[in-house]
Scaffold this active site. Structure first.
Site, mmCIF file in Angstrom:
data_model
loop_
_atom_site.group_PDB
_atom_site.id
_atom_site.type_symbol
_atom_site.label_atom_id
_atom_site.label_comp_id
_atom_site.label_asym_id
_atom_site.label_seq_id
_atom_site.Cartn_x
_atom_site.Cartn_y
_atom_site.Cartn_z
ATOM 1 N N ARG A 162 0.845 -1.199 0.000
ATOM 2 C CA ARG A 162 0.000 0.000 0.000
ATOM 3 C C ARG A 162 0.882 1.252 0.000
ATOM 4 O O ARG A 162 0.585 2.227 -0.675
ATOM 5 C CB ARG A 162 -0.960 0.024 1.192
ATOM 6 N N TYR A 173 -15.368 17.904 -14.168
ATOM 7 C CA TYR A 173 -15.929 16.554 -14.236
ATOM 8 C C TYR A 173 -16.995 16.377 -13.139
ATOM 9 O O TYR A 173 -16.774 16.758 -11.982
ATOM 10 C CB TYR A 173 -14.797 15.528 -14.075
ATOM 11 N N LYS A 232 -8.261 6.772 -18.583
ATOM 12 C CA LYS A 232 -8.501 7.309 -19.929
ATOM 13 C C LYS A 232 -7.220 7.160 -20.775
ATOM 14 O O LYS A 232 -6.775 6.067 -20.984
ATOM 15 C CB LYS A 232 -8.982 8.765 -19.813
ATOM 16 N N ASP A 271 -6.672 19.178 -13.777
ATOM 17 C CA ASP A 271 -7.050 17.829 -14.199
ATOM 18 C C ASP A 271 -6.731 17.741 -15.688
ATOM 19 O O ASP A 271 -7.397 18.359 -16.509
ATOM 20 C CB ASP A 271 -8.547 17.604 -13.910
#
Ligand SMILES: Cc1ncc(COP(=O)(O)O)c(C=O)c1O
Length: 384
Positions: A49, A102, A197, A172
């Site tokens: 992690r 977004y 994406k 972004d």
């Protein structure tokens, strides 16, 4: 060693670094835990992690492509947004975000405002007057080109105004990718991505990325991602790294397809509007030419009515009706009922999203097939 160009760096990220077997392609490290060599003597990695070798190769590749000092790979784009927001915004701080950011980011900002954790102000950063209104801002959140209208924000001017007001800037960069636009070069402090994406590019991984301009901020955001538990998985990182190797080739082909499709759209009688920064008629065309390498591979257009939308979409062969974007396959989506359905109708209308609007994410197919398929759809829309 000579400085390599971005396309070479993307292809060669992690190539031939395996000390165990000289594997050309870096292996995927699935182990969640790593042995200490003695008490108080951990190695470079101790627990996945916190850090994982496969994820590290991807993080440094994305950071290099963005021109940043360090990167963090997260489990999704929203994980990147969450860690960045919590890491950079002081408690009760003021976030000034693009009004057409977004929808998922807006939902998070709105939920945190409604529960008293931050003060949210929305702004239209394509209007220069927004830059005079940044007093009191702690963090400015930009998205350019925007979704789905592909409005373009002046990164250099907005970053300068935000810094003068004492705010940091997050961009972004999902819609452009670092092959097309590198916001840190224009003064942004941090870049976030939905790596789902273009970075991965094959619609088979959900992941996110954060890149910071300084090592200090990168370390701080890596700390937050680890503490929140939102770091990315090893297999996802491996797949995204494989996808990243062809980013520049994919973006070049997809951008060329977008230009071909935009040419058709502007000339077809079924179309009432085309939104694409590559068109000389786009309101920020000159700005896009200045700050982007190309115009991206998303094209939005309007056919006027929902009946025309249905006629166009029913029968498409090369475009899947689906959410998301940035894969090698072309997609078509209806923002009003899909990506932006959760937005209150008045906000949707305010953002300029209509019932007749469709958004294309161009893939890398042969442009002649895409243009032919879309022309057939537009002819159907004209008869609807
Ligand atoms: C611009 C933008 N930012 C962030 C996200 C969120 O990314 P993810 O779906 O990987 O969590 C998306 C997803 O569509 C997006 O389009």
């Amino acid at each position: 060693m000579t400085e390599q160009r971005p396309r070479t760096r993307a292809v060669r990220a992690g190539i031939n670094i395996d000390p165990a077997h000289s594997a050309v392609v870096p292996p995927v490290f699935l182990s969640t835990t790593y042995a200490f060599s003695g008490i108080g003597r951990p190695g470079e990695y101790d627990y996945s992690r916190s850090a994982n070798p496969t994820r590290s190769v991807l993080a440094s590749a994305v950071a290099q492509l963005e021109g940043g000092a360090g990167g963090v790979i997260t489990a999704s784009g929203m994980a990147a947004v969450t860690a960045t927001l919590l890491g950079l915004l002081p408690p009760g701080g003021t976030l000034v975000a693009a009004f057409d950011a977004y929808g998922g980011s807006w939902r998070l900002f709105d939920a945190l405002e409604r529960t008293g954790r931050l003060v949210l102000r929305l702004a239209d950063f394509t209007d220069p007057r927004a830059l005079d209104d940044l007093a009191g801002a702690d963090l400015v959140w930009l998205e350019t080109p925007s979704n789905p209208l592909l409005r373009v924000t002046d990164l250099a001017a907005t970053c300068a105004a935000a810094h003068a007001a004492g705010a940091r800037v997050v961009v972004d960069n999902t819609f452009a990718s670092p092959a097309v636009q590198r916001p840190l070069e224009f003064g942004a402090d941090v870049v976030v991505h939905s790596a789902t994406k273009y970075l991965n590019g094959h619609s088979d991984v959900v992941a996110g990325a954060i890149v910071a301009g300084t090592r200090e901020v990168a370390d701080e955001l890596a700390w937050w991602a680890n503490t929140l538990g939102v770091t990315g998985g090893a297999l996802d990182s491996y797949l995204a790294l494989r996808g990243l190797r062809t980013l520049h080739l994919r973006m070049a082909a997809a951008q060329a397809n977008a230009a071909a499709v935009a040419d058709l759209l502007v000339s077809h009688p079924a179309v009432t509007a085309v939104h694409y920064p590559g068109l000389p008629t786009h309101p920020q065309h000159a700005l896009a030419t200045r700050q982007m390498d190309g115009y991206g591979a998303i094209v939005t257009f309007d056919v006027g009515t929902e009946a025309a939308v249905r006629a166009l979409v029913d029968g498409m062969e090369c475009f899947c009706l689906a959410e998301s974007l940035g894969g090698v396959e072309s997609l078509i989506s209806h923002p009003a009922t899909m990506t932006h359905a959760a937005m209150p109708p008045e906000l949707r209308a305010g953002a300029g999203i209509t019932e007749g609007m469709l958004r294309l994410s161009l893939g890398v197919e042969d442009p002649a097939d895409l243009v032919a398929d879309l022309r057939n759809g537009l002819d159907r829309a004209l008869d609807a």
